[in-house]
Design a protein around this motif. Structure first.
Motif, short mmCIF file in Angstrom:
data_model
loop_
_atom_site.label_atom_id
_atom_site.label_comp_id
_atom_site.label_asym_id
_atom_site.label_seq_id
_atom_site.Cartn_x
_atom_site.Cartn_y
_atom_site.Cartn_z
N GLY A 1 0.80 -1.21 0.00
CA GLY A 1 0.00 0.00 0.00
C GLY A 1 0.83 1.26 0.00
O GLY A 1 0.37 2.33 -0.42
N PHE A 2 2.08 1.14 0.45
CA PHE A 2 2.92 2.35 0.58
C PHE A 2 3.84 2.53 -0.63
O PHE A 2 3.98 3.65 -1.15
N MET B 1 -0.88 8.70 1.97
CA MET B 1 -1.03 7.26 2.07
C MET B 1 -0.89 6.79 3.51
O MET B 1 -1.60 5.88 3.95
N PHE B 2 0.03 7.41 4.25
CA PHE B 2 0.18 7.05 5.66
C PHE B 2 -1.10 7.35 6.43
O PHE B 2 -1.50 6.56 7.31
N ILE C 1 4.65 6.68 -9.29
CA ILE C 1 4.40 7.64 -10.36
C ILE C 1 4.86 9.04 -9.97
O ILE C 1 5.44 9.77 -10.79
N VAL C 2 4.63 9.40 -8.71
CA VAL C 2 5.03 10.74 -8.29
C VAL C 2 6.55 10.90 -8.32
O VAL C 2 7.08 11.99 -8.56
N MET C 3 7.28 9.81 -8.11
CA MET C 3 8.74 9.86 -8.21
C MET C 3 9.17 10.14 -9.65
O MET C 3 10.12 10.89 -9.90
N GLU C 4 8.45 9.56 -10.60
CA GLU C 4 8.76 9.83 -12.00
C GLU C 4 8.40 11.26 -12.38
O GLU C 4 9.04 11.86 -13.24
N GLN D 1 6.77 13.57 -0.70
CA GLN D 1 6.35 13.82 0.67
C GLN D 1 4.82 13.86 0.77
O GLN D 1 4.22 13.33 1.71
N GLN D 2 4.20 14.51 -0.20
CA GLN D 2 2.74 14.59 -0.20
C GLN D 2 2.12 13.21 -0.34
O GLN D 2 1.19 12.85 0.40
#
Length: 261
Positions: free
Chosen positions: A83-84, A182-183, A90-93, A176-177
């Motif tokens: 889940g994490f 997700m957390f 995608i956001v890393m890309e 970070q967002q």
């Protein structure tokens, strides 16, 4: 009055521990009062009317908490990892700028999302069997039901939780967002899943919220397979609920990915 011993069986459904405890206590008291009344009417010795209670637990005979917790811990680990990690994909890309190269390719949105999900399914299945093997090797606890049923249930759940993670990743602009969002959801999933606190013991408003918590409908059948040996036919409501959630989450993940972002 006959001096023979009579056996009386009382079956109590302990799904709700409070109600089953009260019901068993009331029935035991009624039997005890009846035995004493029979003794007084017959003039027999007082100890002839004694009632001996011998509890026999249908599942988890030794009341070992590990049998109850191991399937839930496996579900928790799968939720935290599968889940994490996709939530950062995608956001890393996006941050690295490599998403631009993918957007100009002719692949469809469905193909792109599936290509992101498949590796995490493989990792999730590996974690599942690793957790089951460790539970067997360290604690000597193995599922009483079919491993194939566990595998089918886990496959649907992995699609669900990884799709939700990709939805978060699609809407996030920074790592970070995505991690914080997700957390936040994972904490809610864990607290309202019945992992530590039984759903029946929660306030009514919390029980209503658990109806849309996918982790609850994964932990409960996992425990049923481990403890009771439930078959796939007995778990049809859970399969249906998870399948609906997975279909909705997968569709949302595909729809929320925009190739022109």
């Amino acid at each position: 009055m006959s001096d023979h011993v009579a056996d009386v069986q009382v079956s109590a459904n302990a799904t709700n521990g409070t109600k089953s405890g009260l019901g068993s206590a009331y029935i035991t008291q009624i039997i005890q009062d009846f035995a004493l009344e029979m003794v007084s009417e017959s003039g027999a010795a007082q100890n002839n009317g004694a009632v001996t209670i011998s509890p026999r637990y249908l599942y988890n005979l030794n009341l070992d908490y590990k049998v109850y917790m191991i399937p839930a811990i496996i579900a928790m680990i799968l939720t935290l990892l599968i889940g994490f990690l996709p939530a950062l994909n995608i956001v890393m890309e996006k941050e690295k700028g490599t998403i631009e190269q993918i957007n100009v390719t002719p692949i469809s949105r469905m193909e792109f999302i599936l290509s992101k999900l498949v590796p995490y399914w493989v990792v999730g299945i590996f974690i599942l069997f690793l957790g089951m093997a460790m539970g067997r090797a360290i604690h000597g606890i193995a599922p009483a039901g079919s491993i194939g049923t566990i595998l089918a249930l886990t496959t649907i759940y992995l699609l669900l939780i990884s799709s939700l993670a990709l939805v978060v990743s699609n809407y996030s602009n920074t790592i970070q967002q995505a991690a914080l969002v997700m957390f936040f959801f994972l904490v809610i999933f864990l607290l309202l899943s019945g992992l530590l606190t039984p759903v029946a013991s929660m306030p009514r408003w919390a029980q209503i919220i658990t109806e849309i918590n996918p982790l609850r409908f994964f932990i409960e059948p996992m425990r049923m397979i481990y403890i009771k040996g439930s078959s796939a036919s007995e778990l049809v409501p859970y399969f249906l609920r998870l399948s609906i959630f997975a279909l909705a989450a997968g569709s949302w993940a595909i729809w929320s990915y925009k190739k022109n972002q």
